[in-house]
Motif scaffolding. Structure first.
Motif, PDB file in Angstrom:
ATOM      1  N   ALA A  49      55.425  29.769  34.561  1.00  0.00           N
ATOM      2  CA  ALA A  49      54.400  29.920  35.602  1.00  0.00           C
ATOM      3  C   ALA A  49      54.608  31.199  36.420  1.00  0.00           C
ATOM      4  O   ALA A  49      53.793  31.531  37.273  1.00  0.00           O
ATOM      5  CB  ALA A  49      54.419  28.699  36.526  1.00  0.00           C
ATOM      6  N   GLU A  50      55.692  31.917  36.142  1.00  0.00           N
ATOM      7  CA  GLU A  50      55.986  33.153  36.865  1.00  0.00           C
ATOM      8  C   GLU A  50      55.057  34.280  36.417  1.00  0.00           C
ATOM      9  O   GLU A  50      54.277  34.129  35.473  1.00  0.00           O
ATOM     10  CB  GLU A  50      57.458  33.548  36.645  1.00  0.00           C
ATOM     11  CG  GLU A  50      58.437  32.560  37.253  1.00  0.00           C
ATOM     12  CD  GLU A  50      59.891  32.902  36.957  1.00  0.00           C
ATOM     13  OE1 GLU A  50      60.168  33.976  36.385  1.00  0.00           O
ATOM     14  OE2 GLU A  50      60.750  32.080  37.299  1.00  0.00           O
ATOM     15  N   ASP A  51      55.174  35.400  37.059  1.00  0.00           N
ATOM     16  CA  ASP A  51      54.381  36.591  36.771  1.00  0.00           C
ATOM     17  C   ASP A  51      54.531  36.964  35.289  1.00  0.00           C
ATOM     18  O   ASP A  51      55.652  37.197  34.816  1.00  0.00           O
ATOM     19  CB  ASP A  51      54.867  37.735  37.659  1.00  0.00           C
ATOM     20  CG  ASP A  51      54.140  39.044  37.441  1.00  0.00           C
ATOM     21  OD1 ASP A  51      53.402  39.184  36.448  1.00  0.00           O
ATOM     22  OD2 ASP A  51      54.321  39.949  38.276  1.00  0.00           O
ATOM     23  N   PRO A  52      53.417  37.023  34.533  1.00  0.00           N
ATOM     24  CA  PRO A  52      53.492  37.347  33.094  1.00  0.00           C
ATOM     25  C   PRO A  52      54.209  38.662  32.797  1.00  0.00           C
ATOM     26  O   PRO A  52      54.871  38.789  31.772  1.00  0.00           O
ATOM     27  CB  PRO A  52      52.022  37.419  32.664  1.00  0.00           C
ATOM     28  CG  PRO A  52      51.307  36.562  33.644  1.00  0.00           C
ATOM     29  CD  PRO A  52      52.046  36.729  34.958  1.00  0.00           C
ATOM     30  N   GLU A  53      54.090  39.620  33.689  1.00  0.00           N
ATOM     31  CA  GLU A  53      54.774  40.903  33.475  1.00  0.00           C
ATOM     32  C   GLU A  53      56.290  40.714  33.508  1.00  0.00           C
ATOM     33  O   GLU A  53      57.021  41.298  32.703  1.00  0.00           O
ATOM     34  CB  GLU A  53      54.338  41.911  34.541  1.00  0.00           C
ATOM     35  CG  GLU A  53      54.766  43.324  34.226  1.00  0.00           C
ATOM     36  CD  GLU A  53      54.176  44.322  35.213  1.00  0.00           C
ATOM     37  OE1 GLU A  53      54.970  45.053  35.828  1.00  0.00           O
ATOM     38  OE2 GLU A  53      52.936  44.336  35.350  1.00  0.00           O
ATOM     39  N   LEU A  54      56.765  39.883  34.429  1.00  0.00           N
ATOM     40  CA  LEU A  54      58.201  39.602  34.504  1.00  0.00           C
ATOM     41  C   LEU A  54      58.666  38.770  33.307  1.00  0.00           C
ATOM     42  O   LEU A  54      59.780  38.945  32.823  1.00  0.00           O
ATOM     43  CB  LEU A  54      58.540  38.876  35.803  1.00  0.00           C
ATOM     44  CG  LEU A  54      58.345  39.674  37.088  1.00  0.00           C
ATOM     45  CD1 LEU A  54      58.625  38.798  38.299  1.00  0.00           C
ATOM     46  CD2 LEU A  54      59.230  40.911  37.096  1.00  0.00           C
TER      47      LEU A  54
END
Length: 171
Positions: A49-54
């Motif tokens: 669920a975190e930032d897709p870039e990360l």
């Protein structure tokens, strides 16, 4: 730098305590396996669920990104679930070896969508709930002439808790 294929015998996590996180899958009672698998999948769902870039970023060139590790965990759950179902349905089944490195390349782990991986992991969370105590006594063959039973097939899925702890600590 590309990730070097893993050639070590990873099955040590099934037999002894992890020196990094302290988890010992051999000590997990059979009746706690499903809960541990569900909890571990829940941890990966939170990560996804975190930032897709990360999620797509590798902290080192020779290590998978969180997204790639999520795909690996999902696939371990899937492979072990397939083996469990074979053992429940068939007498003494033989199943194929699974090459985790080939799966990562052929299935393009780095290009997968976090939402899709999360949906797959959500599905895997529930697969162990339907396993009866009687079916846990059945056996199968990993193709090397070595008999395995459902609890031993679940240990790789349970050991994902170790993998998760060790990976998260390095993020």
């Amino acid at each position: 730098m590309a990730i070097v294929p893993d050639t070590k015998n990873w099955t040590w996590v099934l037999e002894r305590r992890c020196p990094e996180c302290g988890f010992d899958s051999s000590k997990v009672p059979t009746d706690q396996i499903a809960a541990l698998i569900r909890a571990n999948a829940g941890t990966w769902l939170a990560i996804l669920a975190e930032d897709p870039e990360l999620l797509a970023r590798r902290v080192r060139d020779d290590r998978w990104s969180p997204l790639e590790y999520s795909c690996h965990v999902r696939d371990v759950f899937h492979v072990m679930d397939e083996r469990l179902n074979l053992m429940i349905r068939l007498d003494d089944p033989t199943y194929q070896n699974w090459d985790q490195d080939r799966a990562a390349v052929e299935d393009h782990y780095a290009a997968q969508q976090p939402e899709t991986v999360a949906a797959d992991l959500s599905e895997q969370r529930t697969s162990w709930q339907a396993t009866s105590r009687a079916s846990m006594q059945r056996a199968g063959d990993a193709g090397e002439g070595e008999a395995t039973a459902p609890p031993s097939q679940s240990r790789p899925s349970v050991s994902m808790r170790c993998t998760t702890s060790c990976i998260i600590s390095k993020r």
